[in-house]
Design a protein around this motif. Structure first.
Motif, short mmCIF file in Angstrom:
data_model
loop_
_atom_site.label_atom_id
_atom_site.label_comp_id
_atom_site.label_asym_id
_atom_site.label_seq_id
_atom_site.Cartn_x
_atom_site.Cartn_y
_atom_site.Cartn_z
N ILE A 110 46.33 40.26 45.67
CA ILE A 110 45.23 41.13 45.24
C ILE A 110 45.18 42.31 46.19
O ILE A 110 45.13 42.15 47.42
CB ILE A 110 43.89 40.36 45.20
N ILE A 111 45.26 43.52 45.66
CA ILE A 111 45.24 44.72 46.48
C ILE A 111 43.88 44.86 47.13
O ILE A 111 42.84 44.76 46.47
CB ILE A 111 45.60 45.95 45.63
N THR A 112 43.87 45.14 48.46
CA THR A 112 42.63 45.02 49.23
C THR A 112 42.38 46.18 50.19
O THR A 112 42.57 46.06 51.40
CB THR A 112 42.64 43.69 50.01
N GLY B 245 45.72 52.66 44.09
CA GLY B 245 45.32 52.67 42.69
C GLY B 245 46.52 52.75 41.76
O GLY B 245 46.57 52.06 40.73
N ALA B 246 47.49 53.58 42.12
CA ALA B 246 48.70 53.70 41.31
C ALA B 246 49.49 52.40 41.30
O ALA B 246 50.04 52.00 40.26
CB ALA B 246 49.56 54.85 41.83
N LEU B 247 49.55 51.74 42.46
CA LEU B 247 50.27 50.47 42.56
C LEU B 247 49.60 49.39 41.70
O LEU B 247 50.27 48.63 41.00
CB LEU B 247 50.34 50.02 44.02
N ALA B 248 48.27 49.34 41.78
CA ALA B 248 47.54 48.36 40.98
C ALA B 248 47.79 48.58 39.49
O ALA B 248 47.97 47.62 38.73
CB ALA B 248 46.05 48.45 41.29
N LYS B 249 47.81 49.83 39.08
CA LYS B 249 48.04 50.16 37.67
C LYS B 249 49.47 49.83 37.24
O LYS B 249 49.69 49.20 36.19
CB LYS B 249 47.75 51.63 37.43
N ALA B 250 50.43 50.19 38.07
CA ALA B 250 51.83 49.98 37.72
C ALA B 250 52.18 48.50 37.64
O ALA B 250 52.97 48.08 36.79
CB ALA B 250 52.73 50.69 38.73
N ARG C 36 45.24 42.65 40.51
CA ARG C 36 43.83 42.60 40.88
C ARG C 36 43.59 43.50 42.09
O ARG C 36 44.49 43.73 42.91
CB ARG C 36 43.41 41.18 41.22
N VAL C 37 42.34 43.96 42.21
CA VAL C 37 41.91 44.77 43.35
C VAL C 37 40.59 44.19 43.85
O VAL C 37 39.75 43.75 43.05
CB VAL C 37 41.69 46.24 42.95
N GLN C 38 40.39 44.18 45.17
CA GLN C 38 39.09 43.79 45.72
C GLN C 38 38.72 44.75 46.85
O GLN C 38 39.57 45.19 47.63
CB GLN C 38 39.10 42.36 46.23
N THR C 39 37.44 45.10 46.90
CA THR C 39 36.96 45.97 47.96
C THR C 39 35.44 45.84 48.02
O THR C 39 34.86 44.97 47.38
CB THR C 39 37.40 47.43 47.71
N HIS C 40 34.79 46.71 48.81
CA HIS C 40 33.34 46.67 48.98
C HIS C 40 32.71 47.96 48.45
O HIS C 40 33.34 49.01 48.44
CB HIS C 40 32.99 46.53 50.46
N ILE C 41 31.45 47.83 48.06
CA ILE C 41 30.74 49.02 47.57
C ILE C 41 29.24 48.89 47.82
O ILE C 41 28.66 47.81 47.66
CB ILE C 41 31.00 49.24 46.06
N SER C 42 28.65 49.98 48.27
CA SER C 42 27.19 50.14 48.35
C SER C 42 26.48 48.91 48.91
O SER C 42 25.48 48.45 48.37
CB SER C 42 26.63 50.46 46.95
N GLU C 43 26.98 48.44 50.03
CA GLU C 43 26.36 47.29 50.68
C GLU C 43 25.21 47.72 51.57
O GLU C 43 24.19 47.03 51.65
CB GLU C 43 27.41 46.55 51.51
N PRO D 111 39.50 46.92 35.12
CA PRO D 111 38.99 45.63 34.65
C PRO D 111 39.37 44.47 35.56
O PRO D 111 38.82 43.38 35.43
CB PRO D 111 39.64 45.48 33.26
N ARG D 112 40.32 44.69 36.48
CA ARG D 112 40.76 43.63 37.39
C ARG D 112 40.26 43.86 38.82
O ARG D 112 40.77 43.25 39.76
CB ARG D 112 42.28 43.53 37.37
N THR D 113 39.26 44.74 38.97
CA THR D 113 38.71 45.05 40.29
C THR D 113 37.44 44.26 40.55
O THR D 113 36.58 44.15 39.68
CB THR D 113 38.42 46.55 40.41
#
Length: 501
Positions: free
Chosen positions: A254-256, A272-277, A281-288, A318-320
């Protein structure tokens, strides 16, 4: 191990957010393809002997006691990082009777931070993060980590990583977590080691090598040298995971990117390009955290919101999985829904680090897909069951600050749904995990509840059953009082991966 096994007893699940479904019957699990799927469910079966007779096979039967139930396993995830630009300091947020239970998923967990679970003291968030988190993570791959400053012998970071990763996987399995989305560290060898251990132990896991290469926000001793190095090491980690499990069903990469401020803009774009190609899956943090949001505005002035930063770099897919999402605007929620991106709610961590109260009810009303994460070690426990009760409690705080409106409250069934079906959706395994339907994977935990002794002797766990409770009452008592002592056995894909001695 036999190819087919019958499980007989009471099955409890939450197919809908407000539905606690309680049924008695039998499941025939077939491990022929190595996946351990439910071949047949029969709700007319009245006994173990009846199950064998109806299925017409001579196969082992795993039977729950009268006070037992099967419940889907838990599914989960965890961690954050921030930076004080002014001070240039890193701010890394982050029954004696047997019962059988379902799959749990931890949608956000930092495997590398497990040794720091419960270490808060009286420090502020900044002090705690800079003092403990980055030094600990760096010590799993860098012999020059601040953690080794006073070492009397040459350090062995991989030996430390092996100890940490074995322990965190043992602990999560013991708590009934059958699926976990793990953050590792920036170190390739240590990240690959985590993948090796998770795969060998049989936990369903998504392994992410942490990406962080922005010099002004990452300490010198703990960052990639460039975008090129970040991408090269990320690709190597992906290939290692694929070499272990070509199907990607039990173990997958999972790209992190740790979070937007930790990465150079070009790095985010290439990830982002790697995840698309590669359709990853991608995981990260947002607005914590509010300070984190201000930092994002400073570092990415051309994007209107934190969510827009990820969308601009094609990381909102959709996989993030976006962890925390405490302070999203309604427009951001709508964009996340439009992109079909998922949310990992980490209530214990949000409370422990003072980040705020995530309005989960609002997210659900907006149509967002939400699961639960422990966010170890921002969270103090590896237990998704603990995350369920924290989600329920935090929702009441949200109601309180909104004039005492009880519509914000999450009930036990909703909490369990977030930990199972919701988690399955978040990690992209909807329809495969989280329930007891034919064709689903057998990721299940077996729970132990205590019947009260007539003489008043103390039981082995904190869940005391007097005998007159309804099954709904018993499940609620398990949620509010249960812990790893209630988990007797755990199966992933039909394989027994934990048994309490």
């Amino acid at each position: 191990m036999p190819q087919k096994t019958v499980y007989f007893g009471r099955f409890i699940s939450t197919p809908q957010p407000n539905e606690l479904l309680i049924r008695t019957g039998a499941a025939l699990v077939n491990r022929k393809d190595g996946r351990g799927t439910i071949e047949k469910m029969d709700w007319t079966v009245g006994s173990p002997q009846d199950a064998v007779h109806k299925y017409g096979i001579d196969t082992p039967v795993v039977t729950a006691k009268d006070n037992g139930f099967f419940f889907p396993g838990f599914i989960g995830e965890c961690f954050h990082s921030y930076w004080d630009l002014r001070n240039r300091k890193s701010l890394t947020l982050w029954t004696r009777k047997m019962a059988n239970g379902c799959l749990q998923t931890d949608t956000h967990i930092h495997a590398s931070q497990y040794p720091n679970v419960g270490i808060f003291g009286k420090s502020t968030l900044l002090d705690w993060l800079t003092t403990y988190t980055f030094p600990l993570e760096s010590s799993l791959g860098n012999p020059k980590s601040p953690m080794y400053r006073n070492a009397t012998e040459p350090p062995d970071p991989l030996a430390r990583a092996k100890t940490v990763y074995n322990r965190v996987i043992s602990r999560t399995l013991a708590n009934g977590t059958t699926t976990a989305s793990y953050y590792a560290t920036i170190h390739l060898d240590a990240t690959n080691l985590l993948a090796d251990i998770a795969f060998a132990r049989g936990q369903r896991a998504y392994i992410g090598r942490v990406c962080m290469d922005r010099p002004e926000t990452c300490p010198e001793y703990y960052r990639d040298e460039s975008t090129e190095q970040t991408i090269a090491h990320t690709k190597a980690s992906i290939e290692h995971c694929r070499s272990l499990d070509v199907s990607g069903e039990l173990l997958a990469p999972i790209i992190t990117p740790r979070f937007a401020p930790s990465c150079l803009p070009e790095t985010l774009s290439q990830l982002g390009a790697l995840a698309k190609a590669e359709d990853l899956r991608v995981q990260t943090h947002i607005s914590e955290n509010l300070s984190e949001i201000s930092l994002v505005k400073q570092l990415f002035p051309d994007q209107t919101t934190y969510t827009d930063v990820y969308d601009h770099h094609e990381l909102l897919t959709p996989r993030t999985i976006l962890a925390h999402a405490v302070h999203l605007s309604q427009d951001e929620m709508r964009l996340i829904k439009q992109r079909k991106t998922k949310i990992s709610h980490c209530p214990a961590s949000n409370s422990a680090l003072g980040s705020g109260f995530c309005p989960v009810r609002v997210m659900l009303d907006e149509g967002l897909e939400v699961g639960l994460g422990t966010d170890v070690s921002g969270g103090y426990s590896t237990s998704i069951l603990d995350a369920v009760r924290n989600a329920c409690m935090v929702s009441r705080h949200v109601g309180y600050v909104n004039g005492g409106d009880s519509r914000y409250n999450l009930g036990v069934a909703e909490g369990l749904w977030l930990a199972t079906v919701g988690g399955a959706k978040v990690v992209g395994m909807q329809g495969r995990l989280g329930g007891f339907e034919e064709g689903m994977l057998w990721d299940v935990q077996e729970i132990v509840l205590d019947e009260v002794d007539p003489n008043g002797e103390r039981g082995e766990t904190e869940v005391d059953i007097f005998g007159w409770e309804t099954w709904e009452d018993r499940v609620e008592k398990w949620v509010w009082n249960g812990d790893d002592r209630n988990v007797r056995r755990v199966w992933v894909g039909g394989r027994l991966v934990h048994e309490r001695q």
